[in-house]
Structure formats: C-alpha cells, structure tokens
Design a protein around this motif. Sequence first.
Motif, PDB file in Angstrom:
ATOM      1  N   ARG A  78     -16.885   2.102 -13.912  1.00 40.28           N
ATOM      2  CA  ARG A  78     -16.856   0.610 -13.687  1.00 40.28           C
ATOM      3  C   ARG A  78     -15.928   0.187 -12.427  1.00 40.28           C
ATOM      4  NH1 ARG A  78     -17.299  -5.100 -15.879  1.00 40.28           N
ATOM      5  NH2 ARG A  78     -16.602  -6.189 -14.320  1.00 40.28           N
ATOM      6  N   ASP A  82     -17.426  -1.538  -8.810  1.00 36.34           N
ATOM      7  CA  ASP A  82     -16.769  -2.599  -8.339  1.00 36.34           C
ATOM      8  C   ASP A  82     -16.094  -2.601  -6.778  1.00 36.34           C
ATOM      9  OD1 ASP A  82     -17.473  -3.304 -10.656  1.00 36.34           O
ATOM     10  OD2 ASP A  82     -15.393  -3.765 -11.334  1.00 36.34           O
ATOM     11  N   LYS A  83     -15.593  -1.433  -6.718  1.00 32.47           N
ATOM     12  CA  LYS A  83     -15.121  -0.966  -5.177  1.00 32.47           C
ATOM     13  C   LYS A  83     -16.266  -0.965  -4.448  1.00 32.47           C
ATOM     14  CE  LYS A  83     -10.832   1.736  -6.351  1.00 32.47           C
ATOM     15  NZ  LYS A  83     -10.375   2.966  -6.464  1.00 32.47           N
ATOM     16  N   SER A  86     -17.648  -4.571  -3.733  1.00 27.09           N
ATOM     17  CA  SER A  86     -16.820  -5.682  -3.155  1.00 27.09           C
ATOM     18  C   SER A  86     -16.769  -5.053  -1.648  1.00 27.09           C
ATOM     19  CB  SER A  86     -15.433  -5.571  -3.731  1.00 27.09           C
ATOM     20  OG  SER A  86     -15.605  -5.809  -5.184  1.00 27.09           O
ATOM     21  N   THR A 143     -27.452  -4.438  -5.220  1.00 22.63           N
ATOM     22  CA  THR A 143     -26.394  -4.063  -6.741  1.00 22.63           C
ATOM     23  C   THR A 143     -27.457  -4.410  -7.809  1.00 22.63           C
ATOM     24  OG1 THR A 143     -24.400  -5.077  -5.368  1.00 22.63           O
ATOM     25  CG2 THR A 143     -24.418  -5.213  -7.877  1.00 22.63           C
ATOM     26  N   ASN A 203     -18.981 -10.693 -11.718  1.00 24.36           N
ATOM     27  CA  ASN A 203     -18.066 -10.273 -12.590  1.00 24.36           C
ATOM     28  C   ASN A 203     -17.665  -8.709 -11.748  1.00 24.36           C
ATOM     29  OD1 ASN A 203     -18.095 -12.051 -14.442  1.00 24.36           O
ATOM     30  ND2 ASN A 203     -19.801 -11.421 -15.550  1.00 24.36           N
ATOM     31  N   HIS A 204     -18.553  -8.445 -10.876  1.00 25.07           N
ATOM     32  CA  HIS A 204     -18.180  -6.931 -10.397  1.00 25.07           C
ATOM     33  C   HIS A 204     -17.418  -7.129  -8.849  1.00 25.07           C
ATOM     34  CE1 HIS A 204     -20.211  -4.726 -13.322  1.00 25.07           C
ATOM     35  NE2 HIS A 204     -21.225  -5.504 -13.212  1.00 25.07           N
ATOM     36  N   ALA A 206     -14.358  -7.597  -6.858  1.00 26.11           N
ATOM     37  CA  ALA A 206     -12.764  -7.298  -7.099  1.00 26.11           C
ATOM     38  C   ALA A 206     -12.298  -7.684  -5.707  1.00 26.11           C
ATOM     39  CB  ALA A 206     -12.456  -5.961  -7.606  1.00 26.11           C
TER      40      ALA A 206
END
Length: 432
Positions: A78, A82-83, A86, A143, A203-204, A206
């Motif tokens: 996860r 997320d990196k 974003s 995504t 939600n992903h 960051a």
Amino acid sequence: MRRLKGKTMSDIKWAFISTAMASLVHFILRTIIGRELGSDGLGVYTLAFTIYLLGMQFAAFGIGSALTKYVAEFLEDRLTIDKYISSGLTSSIITGTAMGLVLFLLAPHLANSIFHTPEMEGMIKLISICFPFIAIQKAVLGTLNGFRKMRRLAFLNIVQNVSVVLISAVLVLSFDMSVMGAIIGLVVPTMIVGLLSPILIRNHIAFASLWNGPALRATTVFGFYIVLGNSIGFLNTQMDNLFIGYYLDPSEVGIYAVAVLLAQTMTLIPTAIQYVTAPMTATLYGKGDVKGVRRLFFSTLKKSLIMSAVSASILAVASPYIITLVFTDVYSTSYVPLLILLVGYAISASYGAVGATLASIGMVKVSFRIHAMCALFNILLNIMLIPILGIVGAALSTAGTMIANFIITVSIVKNYLSRGSKNECKSDSAGP
C-alpha cells in the motif's frame, strides 16, 4: 479458480461497456454532424478531434499506463502504491499543462499553414485548455485499471462520453453553433470530469508523496517511452486523416472519416480485453511467472484474432446498407476504403487485446522502436499513395502499416517470452 474467472469476466464486461459506450456516443455525434453539417463539417470536426486525440497522448505522458503497471505490480504494498499514485498525479498536471500551452501556441500554424482552414484556430485553442484535465483523468483511469476496479473506470468513461454527446448535440442542433458547438461540447465535460475524477482514488492520494523523487522519476521515465510509443502508434492510425487534410480537402476527410468510424468498431472487444490483460500481465511478470505471461498472451491473441476475422466479414457485408441508412448516399464512396481498412483492422485489432504486453513487462523501449519504424513506413506510403489514389491510397497505407506492425510485434514478443525467466527477459531488453 472459479472466483478468478468470474472476476475476469466481470472486468471484461465492464471494460466492454465502457469502450462500447464511448464508441457509440461518438458514432452518434459524428452521425449528427455528418447529416447536419455535411462532409465539410464532419471533415473539420474530424481534424480537430484528431488533434485532440493526439494531444491527449502527450498530455497524459503515459502516466496512466505507468500507474497501471506499478499499481498491479506492487498490489500488496500500500505505501509504495500510494507514492506512485500521488506522484503520478503531480506529473500528469505538469505534462498536461505544458502540452496545452504548446498546442495553444501552435494553433495558428496548424489551422492556416497545415490544414488551410482558418476557422480551426479557435477550435484548437479551445481544445488546448482541457489538456491538464485530460492528464489528471488518465492518471486516475490508469490507477483504477491497475486495481482492476473496472466499474469505477467504466463509470468515469461513461459519464464523460454521454455528457459530450448530449452537450454537443444540443449546441449543434438547438443553438445552431455548427462545428464550434461540437468542440465546446467536447471540451467542457472533459474539464469537469477530469477535475472531479481524483475523488475516485482519494484514499490513495498522500499529500506527503505528491513530490516523491523516486516515484516521480520512475513514472516519468516509464511514461516517456509510453507516450512516444503510443503517440507514434496513434499517428499510424491517424496519419491518413492528417495527410488527407493536407493533400485534399475537408470534404474528403469527412467521407474517409465514415470508413474509419465503421472500421474502428473492430477494436471494441479487444480494447475491453486489454483493460484486463494489462494488469494481469504486470502482476504475473512481477511474480516472475514469464511462462504464465506467455500463455496469457498467445491464448488471448488466438481467440481475439478469430473474433476479429468474423467481425470484419460481417461488417464487409453490412456496411453498404449502414452507410446509406445512417450517413446518406453522399458518403457511399467511403465503402471501398472501408473494405481495405477492414483487412488491416482485422489483424491489428486482434493484437489490441494484448497490446499492453510489452509495456506491462517493462519493455517500453522495444515498443517505441517498433512504432517508430512503422510510422516512417506509414509516412512514406501516405506521401506516395494519397496524391495518386486519394482516400483509397490512405486506406492502403494504414492497412499495410497495421499488418506490418502486427507481424513485427508478435515476432518480437514471442522471442522475448520464449526466455525462461524474468531476469533473462530483462537482460535481453537492456540498453537505451
């Protein structure tokens, strides 16, 4: 196993609904433009839409494809995902803005010097404004594809495409805004949907990773070769429109556009399948299962080729009636180019079902080289044949390039996947 197959079939279903809806609404829109504004109006819209599609390739900069690969490859990590997501959004905004600015500045030259249609200048400038929003949406779609959340992906595409055809139709039919109305109807929904699309992956996102150096570098480098390969591949299918616009006139572009529109229906099912095979291939390759990738590739390709051949045969028989019924007799001369295009699309579309294989296993440089070589071949054919044969020459150029691309690509993929391991494949594809 049953659950896995059920998930795969469900994903293909939603991907097909998404691509079919997109094709349907644009078919309806072009039918309205063709009947209401004639072949000249349809020709101008087709040229403007081709620029929109080409710019879309550069605006997104392959970030969507990169996110599909990395999300699928690191599905159980996860933090890493997320990196990438974003940072991918950040990259998409930058590249989209840059491409929009370039197109805005080039608009006078494209309209007056290339297509000799001054009225297109305002249309091209309007199109350029929506490129940052296109790039954001492509990142979100990539995504969702990586996560195989095909319902959300389909929802996003359907909302945009239905909005485009409704707004465009109202502006053309009720407000008599001609081609400019159709362009406004294309741009406004694109901007709104692109702006709102990150909600689906909120939600992903960051905020601390919006400028993550390694992730930015990975998505940008991967995207660089994707955008080059995809853009050249796109040109291979759109080069005919551009050269017809240069050598002939908008009316010929409009007539040829009908042939292309019908031929492109061949890509619906293979494109839907690719939405599923792309993340599956990346996941298998991430696990080092090269044999699994090979089985998936050739099994899917074989079935897709059979479906494409059947579809092309049906279209060849039915198209004269479709052209006359839907577009009127004015467009009847598009039938001969259509027959030629069907040969190319029958072969090329079948590969579309596994078209992201090279990208999914990290061999984007190879894909780029193939597309570049075929693009040069396509340009030469168009220059030689269109001045002599007109739109028939354009069809011959496109079909010939599609067949050459298929043969070369499948041969190379077969060679790579015959390697026994992931490391051997990597070493064989190393280098610039």
